[in-house]
Design a protein around this motif. Structure first.
Motif, mmCIF file in Angstrom:
data_model
loop_
_atom_site.group_PDB
_atom_site.id
_atom_site.type_symbol
_atom_site.label_atom_id
_atom_site.label_comp_id
_atom_site.label_asym_id
_atom_site.label_seq_id
_atom_site.Cartn_x
_atom_site.Cartn_y
_atom_site.Cartn_z
ATOM 1 N N GLU A 153 106.541 60.109 31.063
ATOM 2 C CA GLU A 153 107.042 59.451 29.135
ATOM 3 C C GLU A 153 106.573 58.182 29.211
ATOM 4 O OE1 GLU A 153 110.290 59.035 25.444
ATOM 5 O OE2 GLU A 153 110.387 59.839 27.449
ATOM 6 N N ILE A 154 107.301 57.704 30.214
ATOM 7 C CA ILE A 154 107.015 55.696 30.234
ATOM 8 C C ILE A 154 105.559 55.715 31.089
ATOM 9 C CG2 ILE A 154 107.622 54.033 31.767
ATOM 10 C CD1 ILE A 154 110.306 55.487 32.857
ATOM 11 N N ALA A 155 105.014 56.850 32.199
ATOM 12 C CA ALA A 155 103.569 56.501 32.577
ATOM 13 C C ALA A 155 102.439 56.853 31.352
ATOM 14 C CB ALA A 155 103.227 57.122 33.289
ATOM 15 N N THR A 156 103.005 57.805 30.010
ATOM 16 C CA THR A 156 101.827 57.810 29.200
ATOM 17 C C THR A 156 102.118 56.711 28.115
ATOM 18 O OG1 THR A 156 102.147 60.395 29.638
ATOM 19 C CG2 THR A 156 101.538 59.729 26.999
ATOM 20 N N GLU A 157 103.468 56.481 27.722
ATOM 21 C CA GLU A 157 103.757 55.021 26.861
ATOM 22 C C GLU A 157 103.280 54.072 27.499
ATOM 23 O OE1 GLU A 157 107.091 54.133 25.455
ATOM 24 O OE2 GLU A 157 108.238 56.325 25.037
ATOM 25 N N TYR A 158 102.276 53.337 28.397
ATOM 26 C CA TYR A 158 101.720 52.182 29.291
ATOM 27 C C TYR A 158 100.998 52.675 28.699
ATOM 28 C CZ TYR A 158 100.030 49.583 32.775
ATOM 29 O OH TYR A 158 99.961 48.117 33.736
ATOM 30 N N LEU A 159 100.398 53.552 29.100
ATOM 31 C CA LEU A 159 98.395 53.845 29.399
ATOM 32 C C LEU A 159 97.725 53.572 27.535
ATOM 33 C CD1 LEU A 159 97.292 56.582 31.561
ATOM 34 C CD2 LEU A 159 97.523 54.347 32.233
ATOM 35 N N THR A 160 99.041 54.055 26.483
ATOM 36 C CA THR A 160 98.727 54.203 25.122
ATOM 37 C C THR A 160 98.455 53.071 24.776
ATOM 38 O OG1 THR A 160 99.874 56.660 24.792
ATOM 39 C CG2 THR A 160 99.676 55.466 22.781
ATOM 40 N N PHE A 161 99.448 52.446 25.163
ATOM 41 C CA PHE A 161 100.014 50.512 24.560
ATOM 42 C C PHE A 161 98.602 50.101 24.819
ATOM 43 C CE2 PHE A 161 100.503 46.584 26.396
ATOM 44 C CZ PHE A 161 101.007 46.256 25.059
ATOM 45 N N LEU A 162 97.591 50.176 26.268
ATOM 46 C CA LEU A 162 96.589 49.869 26.048
ATOM 47 C C LEU A 162 95.019 49.779 25.223
ATOM 48 C CD1 LEU A 162 95.633 51.103 30.248
ATOM 49 C CD2 LEU A 162 96.908 49.086 29.244
ATOM 50 N N TYR A 163 95.610 51.092 24.651
ATOM 51 C CA TYR A 163 94.834 51.146 22.814
ATOM 52 C C TYR A 163 95.344 50.236 21.975
ATOM 53 C CZ TYR A 163 92.169 55.010 25.225
ATOM 54 O OH TYR A 163 92.329 55.431 26.801
ATOM 55 N N SER A 164 96.185 49.994 21.875
ATOM 56 C CA SER A 164 96.601 49.465 20.664
ATOM 57 C C SER A 164 96.088 48.582 20.531
ATOM 58 C CB SER A 164 98.275 48.830 21.163
ATOM 59 O OG SER A 164 98.767 47.396 21.914
ATOM 60 N N PRO A 165 96.743 47.420 19.360
ATOM 61 C CA PRO A 165 95.759 46.216 18.759
ATOM 62 C C PRO A 165 96.501 45.016 19.856
ATOM 63 C CG PRO A 165 96.960 46.833 17.283
ATOM 64 C CD PRO A 165 97.046 48.065 17.604
ATOM 65 N N GLU A 166 97.471 45.147 20.430
ATOM 66 C CA GLU A 166 97.824 43.621 21.342
ATOM 67 C C GLU A 166 97.224 44.339 22.350
ATOM 68 O OE1 GLU A 166 102.108 41.766 22.977
ATOM 69 O OE2 GLU A 166 101.951 43.605 21.774
ATOM 70 N N GLY A 167 97.634 45.125 23.426
ATOM 71 C CA GLY A 167 96.764 45.971 24.265
ATOM 72 C C GLY A 167 95.451 45.360 24.641
ATOM 73 N N GLN A 168 94.566 45.631 23.262
ATOM 74 C CA GLN A 168 92.672 46.092 23.493
ATOM 75 C C GLN A 168 92.798 43.762 23.431
ATOM 76 O OE1 GLN A 168 89.873 48.144 22.242
ATOM 77 N NE2 GLN A 168 91.638 48.853 24.690
ATOM 78 N N LYS A 169 93.849 43.380 22.508
ATOM 79 C CA LYS A 169 93.527 41.621 22.915
ATOM 80 C C LYS A 169 93.535 41.261 24.005
ATOM 81 C CE LYS A 169 95.053 41.220 17.586
ATOM 82 N NZ LYS A 169 96.312 40.126 16.621
ATOM 83 N N ILE A 170 94.712 41.699 24.290
ATOM 84 C CA ILE A 170 94.535 41.003 25.881
ATOM 85 C C ILE A 170 93.630 41.520 26.782
ATOM 86 C CG2 ILE A 170 95.543 41.386 28.127
ATOM 87 C CD1 ILE A 170 98.588 41.716 26.429
ATOM 88 N N ALA A 171 92.537 42.946 26.779
ATOM 89 C CA ALA A 171 91.793 42.834 27.544
ATOM 90 C C ALA A 171 90.567 42.747 26.417
ATOM 91 C CB ALA A 171 91.415 44.522 27.559
ATOM 92 N N ALA A 172 90.734 42.109 25.891
ATOM 93 C CA ALA A 172 89.494 41.365 25.298
ATOM 94 C C ALA A 172 89.479 40.106 25.309
ATOM 95 C CB ALA A 172 89.557 41.720 23.174
ATOM 96 N N GLY A 173 90.469 39.545 25.742
ATOM 97 C CA GLY A 173 90.721 37.664 26.627
ATOM 98 C C GLY A 173 90.253 37.656 27.809
ATOM 99 N N PHE A 174 89.819 38.808 28.618
ATOM 100 C CA PHE A 174 90.196 38.600 29.681
ATOM 101 C C PHE A 174 88.514 39.601 29.696
ATOM 102 C CE2 PHE A 174 94.202 38.698 30.786
ATOM 103 C CZ PHE A 174 93.834 38.156 31.469
ATOM 104 N N ASN A 175 87.489 39.432 28.281
ATOM 105 C CA ASN A 175 86.058 39.437 28.408
ATOM 106 C C ASN A 175 85.402 41.256 28.379
ATOM 107 O OD1 ASN A 175 85.751 36.894 28.003
ATOM 108 N ND2 ASN A 175 86.420 36.207 29.816
ATOM 109 N N ASN A 176 86.945 42.241 28.306
ATOM 110 C CA ASN A 176 86.407 43.264 28.324
ATOM 111 C C ASN A 176 85.970 44.056 26.825
ATOM 112 O OD1 ASN A 176 87.320 44.396 31.289
ATOM 113 N ND2 ASN A 176 88.615 43.455 30.410
ATOM 114 N N ARG A 177 84.405 44.208 26.695
ATOM 115 C CA ARG A 177 84.807 44.700 25.555
ATOM 116 C C ARG A 177 85.208 46.454 25.042
ATOM 117 N NH1 ARG A 177 78.177 43.186 24.651
ATOM 118 N NH2 ARG A 177 77.739 41.482 25.797
#
Length: 338
Positions: free
Chosen positions: A264-288
């Motif tokens: 459950e924790i692992a799934t929540e963690y990966l799902t967070f990467l798709y959240s607006p906050e997780g996506q903004k962080i990834a974009a901040g490190f210059n990922n598309r």
């Protein structure tokens, strides 16, 4: 009577042990291990720092996310050899397919999260020294005799396999599908590499801190991050006119989470990467990123590029793996170690 008492005692003890085991299984661990690609240290430090308080607010429990970084092929082998990673955040599909084939990841892993379980993407791009003294603009420049390259070993790094395939795809297009000329192009590219580190971060270190080579080839996100981190060196990012789409797939390691009770924790963690906050962080490190709103907000900072896909040029990752990267494949034929 003594036999009856012994049987009752044994039954009571078994029940107690089963109850203790069930209670242990129901208690989720307070840590996760994310096995990731070599250049993603800072990215996931930021993602973890954002997710941990989100988890605490939701559950009232503390969570520590630990990281392991290396070339993704090496990471996949380490998991099979005993590294208990709850999740993988890789840069190449074949390394998760390898884990699925070994029974560590479910066969349907790509259907479990959006965008075929890839929350962001990038592609091979170039970093050159101040003033771009060799005038590097495109893949053709990388096979000149006077241009020396740095990128990781394709045998250990998913990052490097993207570089190799991107160059090969460019050559196929340039030479109208002539395989012999594409082979010669790839062989020359490989022979121009001055050092083959095992992973992307090692290649960055060789280029930046040891001043090796004229061009570092890595994911666009990495070369932009390096340029920004070493402003005193005045590096220049060069985006070629065409490159290869590099997806960054993620997956729960089913065999590990079932053992640790961390699904459950692992799934929540990966799902967070798709959240607006997780996506903004990834974009901040210059990922598309794949979130439309976050992608639109960051569009202006990225150079235009035409991306081709492994599926379209090479017939998919399975075929590319067998043709180019399997033992005795094309890479073995063309590879010339410095």
């Amino acid at each position: 009577m003594r036999l009856t008492r012994r049987l009752l005692l044994s039954a009571s003890l078994a029940t107690a042990l089963l109850g203790a085991g069930a209670a242990h299984a129901q208690q989720a661990p307070n840590s996760l291990l994310n096995a990731s690609y070599d250049i993603a240290r800072e990215l996931f430090e930021a993602e973890n720092k954002a997710f941990e308080p989100v988890y605490k607010a939701k559950t009232g429990k503390d969570l520590k996310i630990n990281q392991s970084h290396a070339g993704t092929s090496k990471q996949a082998r380490s998991i099979v050899e005993g590294l208990e990673a709850d999740v993988v955040t890789f840069n190449q599909i074949t390394d998760i397919t390898f884990l699925a084939d070994k029974g560590y990841v479910a066969k349907d892993w790509q259907s479990r999260l959006p965008n075929a379980s890839s929350p962001w993407y990038s592609f091979p791009a170039f970093l050159v020294r101040e003033g771009n003294p060799k005038g590097v603009k495109n893949w053709d420049d990388l096979v000149r005799d006077d241009v020396k390259l740095v990128f990781p070993n394709p045998k250990t790094s998913g990052n490097a396999r993207y570089t190799y395939l991107a160059a090969y795809a460019y050559a196929l297009e340039k030479f109208n599908g002539d395989v012999a000329q594409a082979d010669a192009f790839a062989k020359k590219l490989l022979s121009n590499v001055v050092v083959f580190d095992t992973g992307g971060r090692g290649a960055t270190t060789s280029f930046v801190e040891r001043d090796q080579g004229d061009v570092l080839i890595s994911f666009e996100a990495e070369v932009i991050n390096v340029k920004d981190a070493y402003k005193d060196k005045n590096f220049t990012v060069v985006v070629p006119e065409v490159s290869l789409l590099a997806e960054f797939p993620v997956a729960v390691v089913d065999k590990v989470v079932d053992k640790r009770g961390s699904r459950e924790i692992a799934t929540e963690y990966l799902t967070f990467l798709y959240s607006p906050e997780g996506q903004k962080i990834a974009a901040g490190f210059n990922n598309r990123v794949v979130d439309p709103e976050v992608a639109a907000a960051n569009k202006d900072k990225f150079a235009p590029v035409r991306l081709v896909k492994v599926e379209d040029v090479f017939g998919g990752w399975d075929k590319a793996q067998k043709t180019h990267f399997a033992s005795g494949g094309k890479l073995d034929e063309l590879f010339v170690a410095p």
